[in-house]
Design an enzyme around this catalytic site. Structure first.
Site, PDB file in Angstrom:
ATOM      1  N   HIS A  54       0.819  -1.223   0.000  1.00  0.00           N
ATOM      2  CA  HIS A  54       0.000   0.000   0.000  1.00  0.00           C
ATOM      3  C   HIS A  54       0.856   1.278   0.000  1.00  0.00           C
ATOM      4  CE1 HIS A  54      -3.028   2.970   0.922  1.00  0.00           C
ATOM      5  NE2 HIS A  54      -2.510   3.181   2.127  1.00  0.00           N
ATOM      6  N   HIS A  78       3.346   7.098   5.447  1.00  0.00           N
ATOM      7  CA  HIS A  78       2.136   7.801   5.886  1.00  0.00           C
ATOM      8  C   HIS A  78       1.293   7.060   6.915  1.00  0.00           C
ATOM      9  CE1 HIS A  78      -0.020   5.406   2.797  1.00  0.00           C
ATOM     10  NE2 HIS A  78      -1.094   5.664   3.509  1.00  0.00           N
ATOM     11  N   GLU A  82       0.078   6.059  12.601  1.00  0.00           N
ATOM     12  CA  GLU A  82      -1.314   5.663  12.805  1.00  0.00           C
ATOM     13  C   GLU A  82      -1.442   4.177  13.169  1.00  0.00           C
ATOM     14  OE1 GLU A  82      -4.108   7.811  11.775  1.00  0.00           O
ATOM     15  OE2 GLU A  82      -5.516   6.316  12.556  1.00  0.00           O
ATOM     16  N   ASP A  83      -0.734   3.324  12.439  1.00  0.00           N
ATOM     17  CA  ASP A  83      -0.988   1.882  12.533  1.00  0.00           C
ATOM     18  C   ASP A  83       0.046   1.093  13.331  1.00  0.00           C
ATOM     19  OD1 ASP A  83      -3.103   2.365  10.913  1.00  0.00           O
ATOM     20  OD2 ASP A  83      -2.231   1.496   9.098  1.00  0.00           O
ATOM     21  N   ASP A 145      -3.256   8.265  -1.276  1.00  0.00           N
ATOM     22  CA  ASP A 145      -3.706   7.247  -0.325  1.00  0.00           C
ATOM     23  C   ASP A 145      -5.124   6.791  -0.672  1.00  0.00           C
ATOM     24  OD1 ASP A 145      -3.856   5.661   1.971  1.00  0.00           O
ATOM     25  OD2 ASP A 145      -4.531   7.347   3.238  1.00  0.00           O
ATOM     26  N   ASP A 265     -21.608  13.707 -27.277  1.00  0.00           N
ATOM     27  CA  ASP A 265     -20.174  13.959 -27.131  1.00  0.00           C
ATOM     28  C   ASP A 265     -19.450  12.909 -26.296  1.00  0.00           C
ATOM     29  OD1 ASP A 265     -21.487  14.748 -24.904  1.00  0.00           O
ATOM     30  OD2 ASP A 265     -20.551  16.704 -24.728  1.00  0.00           O
TER      31      ASP A 265
HETATM   32 MN    MN Z   1      -3.016   4.629   3.761  1.00  0.00          MN
END
Ligand code: MN
Length: 718
Positions: A54, A78, A82-83, A145, A265
């Site tokens: 990812h 990134h 957070e993780d 992301d 179009d």
């Molecule tokens: Mn992410």
């Protein structure tokens, strides 16, 4: 299409960055990659693959935007804070302040919880804007992301898919559009569309592919004609075929309530060239090849969109009579249209932003400043909406319901949005408790009450200010019905009068004999017959002649009528005879110019130039347009009045020079008046008697060459 293949290895990534920015700190990138891989070591993606896929994909998308090393490193890192166990200090210590700032900002943006309430939206917007305010790269990483999450959305469970796809469509796509990143907006929309409406999406993909196959040859043919024309004129330019993205086709079908088959179009052409003046040159060539569709030309070069988008748009009637949409722009404009703020940011690195470019993003700065005074999320939302969704306004009904309308909508638009009858009967409106004119333009947040009155009827004037397709279509439909009714009544009256005059019973107008006679003019019903007479396409006398073929008196009358035949006036109608003509004063067409006839009520046919703006405005009922052509090319003796306007330096003698040039060319001056305008300039209005378009071009050129003349041009009075 824009999409470049995702790169799945750090070496591949470095190769690509090297190709556009060899000075990048590649060591930093290798370390960021190794750190991220290690930190996410225990994590798997939903589909079971290692998590590092990812951040790598996110970094790859950032290289598509040709971002700098720090941004790509932040892309790799990134999700670490957070993780994983990673701390802010870890990032700062290992990768420095710049990378840390980006990663921290992204962490603060966090995993945005999607709720359906306006407050939740507002909160999300606010977070994004605050981050963006400090550094635009934060939102670009967030975009990358989200894009990768959307590209792999199929692996998530249904409820999560719906949630993420809606949020992407409602927040990320408009934001990408606002920042001018065309390719990203399209991909966000198409991916969201695919997951939100899988059945419709699948159907559309199939239909577009089929249409593409069917029209491939046709577009190639058109492309070749254009390329030859460009070569002939020695103008550089490249022609590309282009398919509209699925979601925009879907939107068009919905907005205009038309099936796929009527979206003309879907396939379009784009021409890129080197200079701005080439763009206009190419436009001229295209319009000389094929007739432009009135009202479809848009000059976004002269007046760029607020997201920096610049291009010329036009729609022409192509070689097979099909409408073809063509966009013309420079390569530079093309790049900006695709990359928007990302390109802008990149340039900033190398040289200072020009003032002109900068003004496009002042809305963002204004927003950031204003948000400081708007602590309430709801108020902030109102401020943001005006900026992010500049094309819509939100108004409230007295009951508090919110209605979304196109920007610049008026009470009449709203009334038709509620119901056709409410629209027809709309006589006024109250905005925030006060009576406003019908042409009032709504602002977001207005509370609106529509005032109606039974039996009230729409007005043609409304067409001048309504802004939604729906209101326009309903008003035109009503006017067309009314026009036909008036035409029918007039036809009946004229026919009865003519019958009486020649000693026949007026009741004969509705007899089977009359219907039989009508058939010889290709008219099938009584109504068609009356309308044809009422509109002046067929004279009542002609029908009487059919009913009384033996009458010498009628025969005489028909002859007298045809003596006023249009050919004497230099114009001939295709397929129809014996109708009064007059050249319309608004555009004063000249022999040689393409013209169209408009059947007036009771005043015969008025002849307009094909591109006369008035013509488009008055033509509700296309049944009233007829094909006409010139029978002479200005070689005959007839002359036509043309208004000409001349601007000069206010120096003595210039008028004498003008008169001398005109009379030396054997042209009569029908009228002349002068008005001294500002400062040292003078302005003359003339009416000249001219024979043809060619003669007009010639005299205008000669006039503009006179010493002291600034400009000589033809005037089309409104
Ligand atoms: Mn992410």
């Amino acid at each position: 299409m824009h999409k470049i293949e995702e790169i799945s290895t750090i070496n591949g990534l470095i190769d690509r960055i090297f190709s556009y920015n060899p000075d990048t700190d590649f060591d930093l990138l290798r370390r960021a990659y190794a750190f991220s891989k290690e930190a996410h070591y225990k994590q798997k993606r939903v589909q079971g693959s290692p998590f590092i896929e990812h951040p790598l994909a996110v970094a790859s998308i950032l290289t598509e935007m040709r971002m700098d090393g720090a941004t790509i490193a932040a892309g790799l890192l990134h999700d670490t804070i957070e993780d994983t166990d990673t701390t802010v200090d870890d990032i700062k210590g290992l990768f420095g302040d710049e990378v840390d700032f980006l990663v921290e900002s992204l962490t603060k943006l966090g995993k945005m919880e999607f709720r359906t309430t306006a407050e939740a939206y507002a909160e999300n917007f606010r977070k994004i804007f605050l981050a963006m305010a400090q550094d635009i790269r934060v939102i670009l990483i967030k975009f990358a992301d989200r894009l990768h999450n959307m590209r792999t959305l199929e692996y998530l469970i249904e409820s999560k898919r719906q949630k993420i796809a809606s949020e992407t469509l409602e927040i990320y796509a408009p934001l990408a559009n606002r920042l001018g990143i065309g390719w990203l907006k399209s991909e966000f929309e198409d991916l969201s569309f695919r997951f939100l409406e899988p059945r419709i999406y699948g159907e559309l993909v199939r239909k577009v592919a089929k249409k593409g196959e069917e029209q491939e040859g046709y577009l190639e043919e058109v492309t070749e004609i254009i390329e030859n024309k460009l070569a002939e004129a020695s103008i550089s330019g490249k022609v590309f075929g282009r398919v509209k993205h699925y979601y925009s086709i879907y939107q068009k079908m919905q907005k205009q309530r038309i099936p796929f088959e009527e979206v003309y179009d879907v396939l379009a052409l784009r021409i890129t060239t080197d200079t701005k003046s080439n763009c206009y040159g190419i436009l001229g060539l295209i319009h000389s090849l094929w007739t432009p569709v009135p009202g479809r030309f848009k000059d976004f070069i002269g007046a760029p969109k607020s997201n920096m988008y610049r291009s010329l748009h036009t729609t022409v009637i192509g070689p097979k009579g099909e409408k073809v949409e063509i966009q013309i722009r420079t390569k530079e404009m093309d790049k900006i249209a695709e990359e928007g703020i990302a390109a802008h940011w990149r340039y900033k690195e190398k040289h200072a932003i020009s003032e002109k470019e900068d003004k496009y993003f002042t809305w963002m700065r204004d927003l950031i400043h204003s948000q400081k005074d708007l602590p309430d999320a709801k108020e902030f939302l109102a401020a943001v909406k005006g900026n992010i969704f500049p094309d819509v306004v939100y108004v409230f009904t007295p009951k508090g319901d919110v209605i979304e309308l196109a920007q610049d909508s008026t009470p009449v638009d709203l009334a038709y949005n509620i119901h056709t009858d409410v629209g027809h009967q709309c006589t006024g409106a109250k905005v925030n408790g006060k009576i406003v004119p019908l042409r009032y333009k709504f602002k977001s947040g207005d509370t609106v009450e529509i005032i109606t009155s039974k039996g009230h009827k729409p007005s043609r004037d409304w067409l001048k200010f309504v802004n939604t397709q729906k209101a326009k279509a309903r008003i035109k439909q009503w006017l067309k019905g009314e026009e036909r009714e008036k035409g029918r009544a007039l036809g009946e009256e004229l026919l009865e009068k003519a019958l009486r005059k020649h000693g026949l019973s007026p009741s004969l107008s509705k007899s089977p004999e009359a219907l039989e006679a009508a058939k010889s003019f290709n008219l099938k019903t009584y109504e068609d017959l009356m309308i044809a007479i009422g509109y002046g396409k067929l004279s009542a006398l002609q029908l009487v002649h059919k009913l009384l073929p033996e009458s010498a008196e009628v025969e005489q009358a028909v002859k007298r009528e045809s003596r006023k035949a249009p050919e004497e006036k230099g114009i001939r109608m295709k397929g129809v005879d014996n109708i009064m003509f007059h050249r319309s004063k608004c555009c004063s067409p000249l022999p040689g110019e393409p013209v169209v006839g408009f059947v007036t009520r009771g005043r015969g046919v008025s002849i307009h130039t094909e591109n006369c703006p008035n013509l488009e405005a008055v033509t509700i009922d296309t049944d009233r347009l007829i094909d006409v052509e010139w029978v002479e090319d200005g070689k005959a003796d007839s002359t036509y009045s043309v208004k000409v306007s001349i601007f000069t330096l206010d120096k003595t003698g210039v008028l004498a020079d003008i008169s001398a040039v005109i009379s030396a060319n054997n042209i009569n001056i029908h009228h002349i008046d002068a008005s001294a305008t500002t400062g040292s300039q003078a302005h003359f209005n003339l009416i000249l008697e001219l024979k043809s378009k060619a003669q007009m071009a010639d005299i205008l050129k000669k006039l503009s060459l006179i010493n002291g003349v600034l400009e000589a041009k033809r005037v089309r009075a409104a």
